[in-house]
Design a protein around this motif. Structure first.
Motif, PDB file in Angstrom:
ATOM      1  N   HIS A  92      38.836  33.645  38.884  1.00 20.59           N
ATOM      2  CA  HIS A  92      40.057  33.589  39.676  1.00 20.59           C
ATOM      3  C   HIS A  92      41.252  33.288  38.782  1.00 20.59           C
ATOM      4  O   HIS A  92      41.264  32.287  38.073  1.00 20.59           O
ATOM      5  N   TRP A  93      42.272  34.135  38.836  1.00 21.57           N
ATOM      6  CA  TRP A  93      43.436  33.952  37.968  1.00 21.57           C
ATOM      7  C   TRP A  93      44.121  32.618  38.207  1.00 21.57           C
ATOM      8  O   TRP A  93      44.652  32.007  37.273  1.00 21.57           O
ATOM      9  N   ASP A  94      44.125  32.154  39.452  1.00 22.70           N
ATOM     10  CA  ASP A  94      44.850  30.925  39.765  1.00 22.70           C
ATOM     11  C   ASP A  94      44.000  29.675  39.588  1.00 22.70           C
ATOM     12  O   ASP A  94      44.469  28.573  39.874  1.00 22.70           O
ATOM     13  N   ARG A  95      42.771  29.829  39.089  1.00 25.63           N
ATOM     14  CA  ARG A  95      41.916  28.672  38.836  1.00 25.63           C
ATOM     15  C   ARG A  95      41.517  28.574  37.366  1.00 25.63           C
ATOM     16  O   ARG A  95      40.669  27.763  36.998  1.00 25.63           O
TER      17      ARG A  95
END
Length: 268
Positions: A92-95
């Motif tokens: 996940h890009w945001d994690r």
């Protein structure tokens, strides 16, 4: 800074600690082979630099800037020890932990660049000189790397090596000899720009703030992965996780699924 102190106390009880130092000021960089000061000694030094010879040259550069009515920037470095493998996500890009750390450090005033490990220097080398070779595992399950050019992060997750983050701090924009400006209302050139006074370099102070931001970010990711309503519960979850990933896949009692994210991490 207050919140960073709370994060530090929390992480220290989990065996995770961080410190920061000044790595460069005004183009004068420390020499890692000449870093003879301990952490405590560096904290007490004028610029928080572990290389005393380089610090003397940094101070001379600051004095030169002061004499010119100018300012200088530099680079601070934050190092985190004791992180377990697997914080963050390669899916996940945001994690991704690297993305969150970059945002946290870049949010500090005057910071104009963030790098991990070798950072931009990696672009000037061949891949064989950059990638961290894995030699094998220690008896406790720790993976052994020949180097840490990646700065403790692979594919957005921690790989067990020390986390190394640097922030590039620009010279502050209020030199004693003011630059030309313009009037806010009319837009006309200002005949005499206003000067209120300023420091010559804020790099040592920025490093302390950077350290706090890194601690806060790491604490968030530790809680996300290990949870818990109390410190004891979080510590127990982390302990059992470390024991689980230390066992080779297929060992009796091993939870192969728990280690899938760690084993799959990669930049390619």
């Amino acid at each position: 800074m207050a919140a960073g102190g709370v994060a530090r106390a929390f992480l220290r009880d989990l065996g995770i600690d961080a410190w920061s130092f000044t790595a460069e000021v005004g183009g004068v960089a420390m020499d890692r082979a000449a870093c003879t000061r301990t952490r405590e000694e560096a904290e007490e030094s004028p610029l928080r630099c572990p290389d005393p010879a380089a610090e003397a040259r940094m101070i001379a550069r600051i004095d030169e800037a002061r004499g010119r009515g100018d300012t200088v920037g530099g680079v601070f470095e934050v190092v985190v020890h004791g992180l377990p493998i697997g914080l963050g996500s390669h899916v996940h890009w945001d994690r991704r932990l690297d993305g969150a750390l970059a945002a946290a450090v870049a949010s500090i005033q005057s910071v104009k660049g963030v790098e991990f490990g070798l950072g931009f220097e990696q672009t000037r080398r061949f891949g064989s000189e950059v990638h961290d070779v894995i030699e094998g595992r220690e008896p406790d399950g720790t993976w052994v790397h020949r180097s840490n050019n990646a700065g403790g992060l692979t594919g957005g997750i921690t790989n067990g090596e020390p986390l190394i983050v640097r922030g590039a701090v620009k010279p502050i924009s209020t030199p004693a000899r003011p630059l030309p400006s313009a009037a806010l209302i009319s837009g006309e050139p200002a005949e005499k720009p206003h000067y209120e006074g300023s420091d010559i370099s804020v790099v040592p102070a920025a490093g302390v703030i950077g350290e706090a931001m890194v601690l806060l970010t790491v604490a968030d990711f530790v809680l996300e992965k290990f949870g818990g309503d109390t410190l004891d519960e979080t510590a127990d979850n982390l302990r059992r996780y470390r024991e689980r990933i230390a066992r080779p896949p297929g060992d009796a009692g091993a939870d192969d699924g728990a280690g899938s994210e760690v084993g799959s991490g990669g930049d390619d």
